[in-house]
Write a protein that holds these residues in place. Structure first.
Motif, mmCIF file in Angstrom:
data_model
loop_
_atom_site.group_PDB
_atom_site.id
_atom_site.type_symbol
_atom_site.label_atom_id
_atom_site.label_comp_id
_atom_site.label_asym_id
_atom_site.label_seq_id
_atom_site.Cartn_x
_atom_site.Cartn_y
_atom_site.Cartn_z
ATOM 1 N N LEU A 266 0.962 -1.126 -0.069
ATOM 2 C CA LEU A 266 -0.077 -0.087 -0.093
ATOM 3 C C LEU A 266 1.027 1.395 -0.031
ATOM 4 C CD1 LEU A 266 -2.531 1.643 0.381
ATOM 5 C CD2 LEU A 266 -2.428 1.149 2.925
ATOM 6 N N LYS A 267 0.641 2.089 -1.137
ATOM 7 C CA LYS A 267 1.486 3.340 -1.171
ATOM 8 C C LYS A 267 0.126 4.285 -0.894
ATOM 9 C CE LYS A 267 5.103 1.534 -4.071
ATOM 10 N NZ LYS A 267 5.731 1.518 -5.400
ATOM 11 N N GLY A 268 0.268 5.046 0.069
ATOM 12 C CA GLY A 268 -0.645 6.393 0.372
ATOM 13 C C GLY A 268 -1.071 6.438 1.708
ATOM 14 N N ASN A 269 -1.680 7.394 2.202
ATOM 15 C CA ASN A 269 -2.140 7.516 3.502
ATOM 16 C C ASN A 269 -3.422 6.721 4.174
ATOM 17 O OD1 ASN A 269 0.109 9.460 3.645
ATOM 18 N ND2 ASN A 269 -1.342 11.191 3.134
ATOM 19 N N VAL A 270 -3.297 6.471 5.316
ATOM 20 C CA VAL A 270 -4.246 5.457 5.900
ATOM 21 C C VAL A 270 -5.068 6.060 6.958
ATOM 22 C CG1 VAL A 270 -4.775 3.257 6.670
ATOM 23 C CG2 VAL A 270 -2.934 3.642 5.068
ATOM 24 N N HIS A 271 -6.406 6.069 7.098
ATOM 25 C CA HIS A 271 -7.063 6.478 8.331
ATOM 26 C C HIS A 271 -8.059 5.402 8.601
ATOM 27 C CE1 HIS A 271 -10.410 8.449 10.697
ATOM 28 N NE2 HIS A 271 -9.099 8.873 11.398
ATOM 29 N N THR A 272 -7.854 4.563 9.601
ATOM 30 C CA THR A 272 -8.691 3.507 10.183
ATOM 31 C C THR A 272 -9.507 3.944 11.619
ATOM 32 O OG1 THR A 272 -7.157 2.311 11.615
ATOM 33 C CG2 THR A 272 -7.472 1.617 9.028
ATOM 34 N N THR A 273 -10.896 3.753 11.688
ATOM 35 C CA THR A 273 -11.127 3.932 13.072
ATOM 36 C C THR A 273 -11.030 2.887 14.030
ATOM 37 O OG1 THR A 273 -13.380 3.316 12.035
ATOM 38 C CG2 THR A 273 -13.149 5.389 11.887
ATOM 39 N N GLY A 274 -10.802 1.692 13.446
ATOM 40 C CA GLY A 274 -10.527 0.712 14.230
ATOM 41 C C GLY A 274 -9.005 0.176 14.295
ATOM 42 N N LYS A 275 -8.766 -1.063 13.913
ATOM 43 C CA LYS A 275 -7.341 -1.484 13.933
ATOM 44 C C LYS A 275 -6.748 -1.776 12.367
ATOM 45 C CE LYS A 275 -5.238 -5.809 15.903
ATOM 46 N NZ LYS A 275 -5.298 -6.924 16.508
ATOM 47 N N LEU A 276 -5.457 -1.248 12.435
ATOM 48 C CA LEU A 276 -4.671 -1.656 11.318
ATOM 49 C C LEU A 276 -3.680 -2.831 11.764
ATOM 50 C CD1 LEU A 276 -3.311 -1.199 8.622
ATOM 51 C CD2 LEU A 276 -2.037 0.721 9.915
ATOM 52 N N GLU A 277 -3.563 -3.861 10.964
ATOM 53 C CA GLU A 277 -2.792 -4.942 11.025
ATOM 54 C C GLU A 277 -1.813 -4.968 9.700
ATOM 55 O OE1 GLU A 277 -4.107 -8.781 12.947
ATOM 56 O OE2 GLU A 277 -6.098 -7.904 12.290
ATOM 57 N N ILE A 278 -0.528 -5.058 9.896
ATOM 58 C CA ILE A 278 0.466 -5.338 8.868
ATOM 59 C C ILE A 278 1.011 -6.487 9.118
ATOM 60 C CG2 ILE A 278 2.126 -4.219 7.524
ATOM 61 C CD1 ILE A 278 1.616 -1.547 8.887
ATOM 62 N N LEU A 279 0.650 -7.489 8.163
ATOM 63 C CA LEU A 279 1.264 -8.864 8.591
ATOM 64 C C LEU A 279 2.632 -8.874 7.816
ATOM 65 C CD1 LEU A 279 -1.846 -10.996 7.691
ATOM 66 C CD2 LEU A 279 -1.002 -9.851 9.825
ATOM 67 N N ALA A 280 3.443 -10.038 8.140
ATOM 68 C CA ALA A 280 4.987 -10.042 7.786
ATOM 69 C C ALA A 280 5.143 -9.898 6.206
ATOM 70 C CB ALA A 280 5.275 -11.612 8.168
ATOM 71 N N LYS A 281 4.561 -10.060 5.212
ATOM 72 C CA LYS A 281 4.831 -9.868 4.098
ATOM 73 C C LYS A 281 4.165 -8.347 3.566
ATOM 74 C CE LYS A 281 5.242 -14.423 2.433
ATOM 75 N NZ LYS A 281 4.823 -15.407 1.460
ATOM 76 N N GLY A 282 3.547 -7.729 4.337
ATOM 77 C CA GLY A 282 2.962 -6.513 4.294
ATOM 78 C C GLY A 282 3.836 -5.389 4.260
ATOM 79 N N ALA A 283 3.230 -4.172 3.360
ATOM 80 C CA ALA A 283 4.302 -3.110 3.412
ATOM 81 C C ALA A 283 3.130 -1.693 3.250
ATOM 82 C CB ALA A 283 5.138 -2.875 2.157
#
Length: 125
Positions: free
Chosen positions: A74-91
């Motif tokens: 993911l390239k860009g800004n993020v807004h979550t009202t809950g939870k953000l999970e970045i798993l091992a292969k995520g970026a």
């Protein structure tokens, strides 16, 4: 987290829309349901539900979602009202504003991060 094979979502939020591998979308995507992206999306995502960016998923967008799980890129800004999970292969390359944050070993978060709980301000001593 150790040995986890599945991507978590809230129990009452089955994925209703899938953007499959090999699919490319450019524009603004608005949904009130949960969404999984295994293809490519460029633009903006506004999801009232949960969003999963799968291992083959690539998103270049501003993202708003209730909860977000990133296994792809993911390239860009993020807004979550809950939870953000970045798993091992995520970026994620961009700034994030979240309610909760979970980052597995091996994941990439390159940007500023702020955690906010609505109506909760930390007490200063």
């Amino acid at each position: 987290m150790l040995g986890r094979k599945t991507v978590s979502l809230q129990e009452n939020s089955p994925v209703s829309t899938v953007i499959g591998q090999g699919t490319r979308i450019k524009g603004t995507l608005v949904t009130s349901d949960s969404l999984r992206i295994d293809g490519f999306l460029e633009g903006e995502i506004d999801a009232s539900g949960d969003l999963i960016i799968g291992e083959t998923g690539e998103v270049v967008a501003t993202v708003k979602a209730r909860n977000l799980v990133v296994v792809g890129k993911l390239k860009g800004n993020v807004h979550t009202t809950g939870k953000l999970e970045i798993l091992a292969k995520g970026a994620i390359y961009g700034d994030v504003k979240v309610g909760e944050l979970a980052v597995e070993a091996g994941a990439i978060l390159c940007g500023n991060c702020s955690m906010e709980k609505e109506g909760k301000e930390p007490a200063l001593k």
